[in-house]
Design a protein around this motif. Structure first.
Motif, short mmCIF file in Angstrom:
data_model
loop_
_atom_site.label_atom_id
_atom_site.label_comp_id
_atom_site.label_asym_id
_atom_site.label_seq_id
_atom_site.Cartn_x
_atom_site.Cartn_y
_atom_site.Cartn_z
N VAL A 22 -4.48 0.90 3.76
CA VAL A 22 -3.37 1.84 3.58
C VAL A 22 -2.12 1.10 3.12
O VAL A 22 -1.41 1.55 2.21
CB VAL A 22 -3.11 2.61 4.90
N ILE A 23 -1.83 -0.04 3.72
CA ILE A 23 -0.65 -0.82 3.34
C ILE A 23 -0.78 -1.31 1.90
O ILE A 23 0.17 -1.23 1.11
CB ILE A 23 -0.43 -1.99 4.31
N THR A 24 -1.96 -1.79 1.54
CA THR A 24 -2.18 -2.27 0.17
C THR A 24 -2.06 -1.13 -0.82
O THR A 24 -1.45 -1.29 -1.88
CB THR A 24 -3.57 -2.93 0.07
N ALA A 54 1.54 -0.28 -1.27
CA ALA A 54 2.23 -1.28 -2.08
C ALA A 54 1.92 -1.09 -3.56
O ALA A 54 2.81 -1.17 -4.41
CB ALA A 54 1.83 -2.68 -1.63
N HIS A 55 0.67 -0.81 -3.88
CA HIS A 55 0.29 -0.57 -5.28
C HIS A 55 0.96 0.69 -5.82
O HIS A 55 1.42 0.71 -6.97
CB HIS A 55 -1.22 -0.48 -5.41
N ALA A 56 1.04 1.72 -5.01
CA ALA A 56 1.68 2.95 -5.44
C ALA A 56 3.18 2.73 -5.68
O ALA A 56 3.74 3.23 -6.66
CB ALA A 56 1.46 4.04 -4.40
N ALA A 57 3.81 1.97 -4.80
CA ALA A 57 5.24 1.70 -4.97
C ALA A 57 5.49 0.88 -6.23
O ALA A 57 6.44 1.14 -6.98
CB ALA A 57 5.78 0.97 -3.75
N LEU A 81 7.74 2.03 -9.44
CA LEU A 81 8.86 1.22 -9.92
C LEU A 81 8.68 0.85 -11.38
O LEU A 81 9.63 0.87 -12.16
CB LEU A 81 9.00 -0.03 -9.06
N ALA A 82 7.47 0.50 -11.76
CA ALA A 82 7.23 0.12 -13.16
C ALA A 82 7.40 1.32 -14.07
O ALA A 82 7.93 1.20 -15.18
CB ALA A 82 5.82 -0.45 -13.30
#
Length: 58
Positions: free
Chosen positions: A7-9, A12-15, A19-20
């Motif tokens: 879930v944390i990973t 992080a990928h979604a964030a 941002l990109a």
């Protein structure tokens, strides 16, 4: 334990993807460093003046 890491990973990928995508090549103006430094210096000098004037231990 493993599911919380997934879930944390994933978060992080979604964030990073958001941002990109949101950057889009636009540059924001940012903070003017000399103005910011002058304001902080002024605030610190005012605090120093107040501290020295209100010092009752003299």
């Amino acid at each position: 334990m493993l599911t919380s890491m997934v879930v944390i990973t994933s978060a992080a990928h979604a964030a990073n993807a958001l941002l990109a995508e949101g950057a889009g090549g636009k540059e924001h103006s940012g903070i003017n460093p000399p103005l910011n430094g002058a304001i902080v210096l002024g605030i610190l000098l005012v605090l120093l003046f107040i501290t020295t004037r209100l010092n009752k231990d003299r």
